[in-house]
Design a protein around this motif. Structure first.
Motif, PDB file in Angstrom:
ATOM      1  N   GLU A  74       0.827  -1.213   0.000  1.00  0.00           N
ATOM      2  CA  GLU A  74       0.000   0.000   0.000  1.00  0.00           C
ATOM      3  C   GLU A  74       0.859   1.259   0.000  1.00  0.00           C
ATOM      4  N   ARG A  75       2.027   1.227   0.665  1.00  0.00           N
ATOM      5  CA  ARG A  75       2.922   2.398   0.671  1.00  0.00           C
ATOM      6  C   ARG A  75       3.633   2.580  -0.662  1.00  0.00           C
ATOM      7  N   TRP A  76       3.698   1.536  -1.456  1.00  0.00           N
ATOM      8  CA  TRP A  76       4.421   1.569  -2.731  1.00  0.00           C
ATOM      9  C   TRP A  76       3.510   2.179  -3.797  1.00  0.00           C
ATOM     10  N   GLU A  77       3.451   3.514  -3.832  1.00  0.00           N
ATOM     11  CA  GLU A  77       2.450   4.185  -4.650  1.00  0.00           C
ATOM     12  C   GLU A  77       2.931   4.523  -6.053  1.00  0.00           C
ATOM     13  N   GLU A  78       4.168   4.968  -6.207  1.00  0.00           N
ATOM     14  CA  GLU A  78       4.639   5.467  -7.502  1.00  0.00           C
ATOM     15  C   GLU A  78       5.935   4.787  -7.920  1.00  0.00           C
ATOM     16  N   PRO A  79       5.878   3.525  -8.300  1.00  0.00           N
ATOM     17  CA  PRO A  79       7.100   2.880  -8.815  1.00  0.00           C
ATOM     18  C   PRO A  79       7.411   3.373 -10.218  1.00  0.00           C
ATOM     19  N   LEU A  80       8.686   3.240 -10.609  1.00  0.00           N
ATOM     20  CA  LEU A  80       9.065   3.646 -11.961  1.00  0.00           C
ATOM     21  C   LEU A  80       8.381   2.783 -13.002  1.00  0.00           C
ATOM     22  N   ASP A  81       8.190   1.518 -12.687  1.00  0.00           N
ATOM     23  CA  ASP A  81       7.536   0.593 -13.606  1.00  0.00           C
ATOM     24  C   ASP A  81       6.282   0.060 -12.923  1.00  0.00           C
ATOM     25  N   GLU A  82       5.132   0.548 -13.341  1.00  0.00           N
ATOM     26  CA  GLU A  82       3.869   0.122 -12.734  1.00  0.00           C
ATOM     27  C   GLU A  82       3.631  -1.368 -12.931  1.00  0.00           C
ATOM     28  N   THR A  83       4.186  -1.924 -14.006  1.00  0.00           N
ATOM     29  CA  THR A  83       4.024  -3.359 -14.241  1.00  0.00           C
ATOM     30  C   THR A  83       4.623  -4.175 -13.110  1.00  0.00           C
ATOM     31  N   LEU A  84       5.760  -3.727 -12.543  1.00  0.00           N
ATOM     32  CA  LEU A  84       6.402  -4.462 -11.455  1.00  0.00           C
ATOM     33  C   LEU A  84       5.510  -4.499 -10.226  1.00  0.00           C
ATOM     34  N   ARG A  85       4.852  -3.399  -9.897  1.00  0.00           N
ATOM     35  CA  ARG A  85       3.950  -3.384  -8.743  1.00  0.00           C
ATOM     36  C   ARG A  85       2.750  -4.290  -8.973  1.00  0.00           C
ATOM     37  N   ARG A  86       2.205  -4.261 -10.187  1.00  0.00           N
ATOM     38  CA  ARG A  86       1.048  -5.112 -10.489  1.00  0.00           C
ATOM     39  C   ARG A  86       1.434  -6.591 -10.408  1.00  0.00           C
ATOM     40  N   ASP A  87       2.616  -6.940 -10.918  1.00  0.00           N
ATOM     41  CA  ASP A  87       3.059  -8.332 -10.823  1.00  0.00           C
ATOM     42  C   ASP A  87       3.269  -8.749  -9.372  1.00  0.00           C
ATOM     43  N   THR A  88       3.807  -7.835  -8.561  1.00  0.00           N
ATOM     44  CA  THR A  88       4.015  -8.144  -7.147  1.00  0.00           C
ATOM     45  C   THR A  88       2.688  -8.369  -6.436  1.00  0.00           C
ATOM     46  N   GLN A  89       1.698  -7.540  -6.750  1.00  0.00           N
ATOM     47  CA  GLN A  89       0.375  -7.711  -6.148  1.00  0.00           C
ATOM     48  C   GLN A  89      -0.246  -9.045  -6.540  1.00  0.00           C
ATOM     49  N   ASN A  90      -0.107  -9.434  -7.785  1.00  0.00           N
ATOM     50  CA  ASN A  90      -0.629 -10.729  -8.227  1.00  0.00           C
ATOM     51  C   ASN A  90       0.060 -11.883  -7.508  1.00  0.00           C
ATOM     52  N   ASP A  91       1.396 -11.804  -7.402  1.00  0.00           N
ATOM     53  CA  ASP A  91       2.133 -12.874  -6.728  1.00  0.00           C
ATOM     54  C   ASP A  91       1.771 -12.956  -5.251  1.00  0.00           C
ATOM     55  N   LEU A  92       1.567 -11.794  -4.616  1.00  0.00           N
ATOM     56  CA  LEU A  92       1.212 -11.786  -3.198  1.00  0.00           C
ATOM     57  C   LEU A  92      -0.154 -12.434  -2.966  1.00  0.00           C
ATOM     58  N   LEU A  93      -1.148 -12.109  -3.779  1.00  0.00           N
ATOM     59  CA  LEU A  93      -2.475 -12.691  -3.607  1.00  0.00           C
ATOM     60  C   LEU A  93      -2.493 -14.164  -3.999  1.00  0.00           C
ATOM     61  N   ALA A  94      -1.647 -14.551  -4.954  1.00  0.00           N
ATOM     62  CA  ALA A  94      -1.545 -15.978  -5.288  1.00  0.00           C
ATOM     63  C   ALA A  94      -0.974 -16.766  -4.112  1.00  0.00           C
ATOM     64  N   MET A  95       0.001 -16.181  -3.398  1.00  0.00           N
ATOM     65  CA  MET A  95       0.535 -16.835  -2.198  1.00  0.00           C
ATOM     66  C   MET A  95      -0.520 -16.886  -1.095  1.00  0.00           C
ATOM     67  N   LEU A  96      -1.348 -15.846  -0.984  1.00  0.00           N
ATOM     68  CA  LEU A  96      -2.428 -15.855   0.009  1.00  0.00           C
ATOM     69  C   LEU A  96      -3.442 -16.953  -0.283  1.00  0.00           C
ATOM     70  N   ALA A  97      -3.748 -17.178  -1.552  1.00  0.00           N
ATOM     71  CA  ALA A  97      -4.720 -18.208  -1.916  1.00  0.00           C
ATOM     72  C   ALA A  97      -4.239 -19.605  -1.544  1.00  0.00           C
ATOM     73  N   LYS A  98      -2.925 -19.800  -1.434  1.00  0.00           N
ATOM     74  CA  LYS A  98      -2.374 -21.103  -1.082  1.00  0.00           C
ATOM     75  C   LYS A  98      -2.129 -21.260   0.414  1.00  0.00           C
ATOM     76  N   LEU A  99      -2.460 -20.249   1.207  1.00  0.00           N
ATOM     77  CA  LEU A  99      -2.215 -20.299   2.645  1.00  0.00           C
ATOM     78  C   LEU A  99      -3.029 -21.441   3.274  1.00  0.00           C
ATOM     79  N   PRO A 100      -2.403 -22.380   3.960  1.00  0.00           N
ATOM     80  CA  PRO A 100      -3.153 -23.520   4.508  1.00  0.00           C
ATOM     81  C   PRO A 100      -4.029 -23.155   5.711  1.00  0.00           C
ATOM     82  N   ASP A 101      -3.666 -22.119   6.464  1.00  0.00           N
ATOM     83  CA  ASP A 101      -4.448 -21.736   7.641  1.00  0.00           C
ATOM     84  C   ASP A 101      -5.740 -21.058   7.177  1.00  0.00           C
TER      85      ASP A 101
END
Length: 773
Positions: A561-588
């Motif tokens: 959420e603090r990462w508002e203005e990266p030089l490459d917006e694609t990198l932030r979007r990819d990071t958000q996708n990877d983070l939510l994909a890891m959340l979907a696999k959380l066993p708890d």
């Protein structure tokens, strides 16, 4: 007193030796031989001989050899060492036993010594002298057409000078015999013929363009038949930089401009060709047909001098402004080149911005500035074709592209030559990036060569070597070795530490390994330090995903959420996708639900990749959140086949069988058939559900549907033991007739039989109920 001074002066004159002549020794490396070039002046006597352990080259007395830079461009493979003997006139070349000597002389007097693969044709016995090769009166080697710089990088000459037998030193030349006058007629100088052909071609081109201009040299042309040891025009033409970055005659191996001593001081050029020369280098075309930029625009070594960096910058900052404070473009570009050659890419880009010259400046300088700073340059489509050029631009075009090019389009020879010619600090900066790109295009062997070039650098570059070794290990599948090397580099204080940390964390995440706490904290600190750069953004991504790998999703989502203005917006979007994909696999389960709904307002379904949307939807469906399961899917994803399957699961989670069946209409495959069977079972159509489960290959679900549909034959054949026992006890078939001779049961026996049958039925029913739970 006066007499004493005269005596002292006389003694000094007698004792002062003649100054020794210094001979530079240059080198070049080839596939099957290593080359040494002794820069003798014309007319120098020399000889070579085979000695034990190598070869010996002998020159006139009072000769001093400069051997400082011999091994800067060649490895110690064929030539293991080179040293000047104590006699101050000979050089010992120590070689391996499986090589042999090839030697010839250039018209300018330089002696070329090739140490080639393959043993001597005749075995050498110590103490047995071999015929020496001496310098002849003239050279049999034809003069090159493009200058001598290519000699050190080209293949071996196709026409070699034959070994000359030593002639008697005092043998007089025979006097001409009568009748030989016509045989000794001097033919026209070859340079004159070349000049005539060039003039005819240029005049014809000028006539076709409608313009004819010609500029004669300022100084008279010297007599081509002079015998003072200098070629015509060798000292009459001023020393200037070559026009299109093409080395002129007389350049040494480092590319420093010299004097043209092999052609007449005559040049012809049309006005149109002259005006277009700034954009195209005549004759320098890639295989694809694109014109290649001149080498001068990418020769970083020539942009520097021997002075201190501060002095060079101070000199370059002179005369940046013209009248009315108008910036001089060429002066600003010169200062930017000095910045880039010193590794100060950010300062070079800021220079153009401060003077408002971003649009007018050479785009190649902006690309070079980004590369030396480790940043990804802005896309420049015209740069892609330059990887096939046989010049320095091939290196920069390869590393500057956002995506790796096709292997077939890369001139690897030009890339390696350009890399070896870089200043050592720049070579260290872009070496890891170049190695990465070579591995990406499938040229790991070339990356190993780059690694070997860097290995000959001083010891402070060892971190870069470890990083390149790790990349090579990854390309060959040695993940554990690679991560160990990367962790070692990441803990160092080198300029490559941040890149090593990023690659180490990304590699571990791809292998499903949790990231240690100290690496996440290191990435967080470096991300703050390098904020606002490409490297800082990559470190922020590492920090976020590193926290998520250990189920620390709260700090991960807060950093996102603090990462508002990266030089490459694609990198932030990819990071958000990877983070939510890891959340979907959380066993708890409980942690998943709490984390998902806490940070759900931070993103919309349209920001996520379809695969991540479906993974979250399926996880929510299993948890019973059918409304949220549908809401996490974007309209486009819902219309796709995987999206329709996810919508059907969400409807089944909400016990809406009709909606689930409608989402599955027209879909084929086992997964669709399985969901269709579940929907039909909820609708009470167990017979159709049995057929759907059979199509999906779900045996247990099929038997369950057959049981509910009353298909006792199917249950009897494949049902469970409890089901078969229950059917056997409660079947409608009549009991078998009693035997005629059997005596009828009395009241007590009949009662005991009924009790036993009742107990069996009760046990079978209880077991069936237990299995159905």
């Amino acid at each position: 007193m006066r007499f004493f001074a005269l005596v002292l002066t006389g003694l000094l004159v007698v004792a002062s030796p003649v100054a020794a002549q210094q001979i530079d020794v240059r080198s070049g490396e080839h596939a099957d031989f290593s080359r040494l070039v002794f820069m003798f002046p014309p007319g120098t006597d020399w000889s070579t001989e085979r000695v034990e352990g190598g070869y010996k080259l002998t020159a006139p007395p009072r000769t001093r050899f400069n051997l400082a830079n011999v091994f800067r461009l060649i490895p110690k493979t064929r030539i293991q060492a080179i040293s000047a003997d104590i006699d101050a006139r000979s050089v010992f070349i120590e070689t391996t036993p499986d090589v042999h000597l090839e030697v010839f002389q250039l018209p300018i007097g330089a002696v070329v010594v090739d140490i080639a693969d393959g043993a001597e044709p005749e075995p050498f016995e110590p103490g047995t002298p071999k015929p020496q090769i001496t310098a002849p009166d003239h050279s049999y080697r034809p003069a090159p057409k493009l200058g001598y710089l290519d000699l050190y990088w080209s293949d071996k000459p196709t026409q070699m000078r034959p070994e000359a037998q030593p002639a008697p030193p005092s043998a007089p030349k025979p006097a001409p015999q009568p009748g030989e006058a016509t045989e000794n007629v001097a033919f026209p100088d070859g340079r004159i013929s070349a000049a005539e052909i060039a003039l005819i071609d240029e005049l014809g081109r000028a006539a076709s363009q409608g313009l004819i201009t010609m500029q004669m040299p300022k100084h008279p042309v010297a007599d081509p038949h002079q015998t003072d040891g200098h070629e015509a025009g060798g000292h009459d033409m001023p020393t200037t930089e070559p026009a299109h970055g093409t080395p002129t005659e007389g350049h040494d191996i480092e590319g420093h401009p010299g004097r043209d001593e092999s052609h007449l001081a005559l040049q012809a050029e049309t006005v149109i060709d002259r005006d277009s020369s700034a954009h195209f280098a005549p004759g320098r075309l890639a295989d694809s047909g694109h014109s290649c930029p001149r080498d001068a625009d990418f020769d970083l070594q020539s942009w520097l001098t021997e002075e201190a960096p501060s002095v060079q910058i101070a000199h370059a900052r002179r005369d940046l402004l013209a009248e009315f404070d108008k910036p001089r473009l060429r002066a600003v570009e010169h200062l930017a080149k000095v910045y880039i050659a010193l590794g100060l890419g950010t300062e070079a880009k800021a220079l153009f911005k401060s003077f408002g010259l971003e649009e007018e400046a050479n785009p190649a300088l902006t690309i070079l500035a980004d590369v030396v700073d480790g940043n990804t340059p802005d896309p420049y489509p015209a740069f892609k074709a330059f990887t096939a050029c046989d010049s320095r631009v091939a290196l920069w075009a390869l590393v500057a592209q956002p995506e790796p090019p096709q292997r077939e389009t890369v001139n690897f020879g030009a890339v390696l030559r350009a890399y070896s010619a870089l200043p050592p600090p720049i070579r260290n900066l872009i070496g890891p990036k170049l190695s990465d790109r070579l591995i990406e295009v499938g040229a790991a062997d070339v990356a190993q060569t780059v690694r070997s070039m860097l290995a000959r650098a001083p010891a402070e570059h060892r971190s870069s070597l470890e990083y390149m070794d790790a990349r090579i290990d990854l390309s060959e599948g040695r993940v554990e070795d690679a991560t160990e090397r990367l962790d070692k580099v990441a803990e160092s204080h080198s300029e490559i530490a941040a890149e090593a940390l990023i690659l180490s964390v990304e590699t571990k995440l791809s292998e499903g390994i949790a990231i240690p706490k100290n690496e996440v904290e290191n990435a967080s600190a470096l991300a703050k330090q390098l904020g606002g750069s490409d490297m800082g953004d990559k470190l922020t991504r590492v920090e976020i995903l590193g926290n998520a790998s250990t189920a620390k999703f709260d700090p991960a989502f807060e950093a996102l959420e603090r990462w508002e203005e990266p030089l490459d917006e694609t990198l932030r979007r990819d990071t958000q996708n990877d983070l939510l994909a890891m959340l979907a696999k959380l066993p708890d389960e409980q942690m998943f639900i709490e984390t998902f709904f806490r940070f759900r307002p931070q993103w919309s379904p349209e920001e996520l990749e379809p695969g991540v949307q479906i993974a979250l939807s399926e996880r929510l469906s299993k948890s019973g959140f059918d409304i949220s399961s549908r809401a996490v899917l974007s309209p486009a994803t819902r219309r796709s086949e995987p999206g329709r399957l996810a919508m059907a699961r969400a409807a089944l989670a909400g016990r809406d069988a009709a909606a689930a069946y409608s989402h599955l209409v027209g879909l084929q495959g086992e997964e669709a058939a399985l969901l269709r069977g579940e929907a039909l079972s909820l609708l009470g159509q167990h017979q159709n559900a049995e057929a759907a489960f059979a199509e999906a290959g779900a045996t247990e679900a099929r038997l369950e549907a057959a049981w509910r549909a009353g298909n006792w034959d199917q249950v009897t054949d494949g049902g469970s033991e409890a089901q078969r026992q229950f059917l056997e006890l409660f079947s409608d078939t009549a009991p078998p007739a009693q035997d005629r001779d059997a005596a009828p049961l009395g009241p007590l026996a009949a009662a005991q039989k009924l009790i036993a049958q009742s107990e069996a039925e009760r046990a079978a029913f209880e077991k069936l109920m237990q299995d159905m739970k």
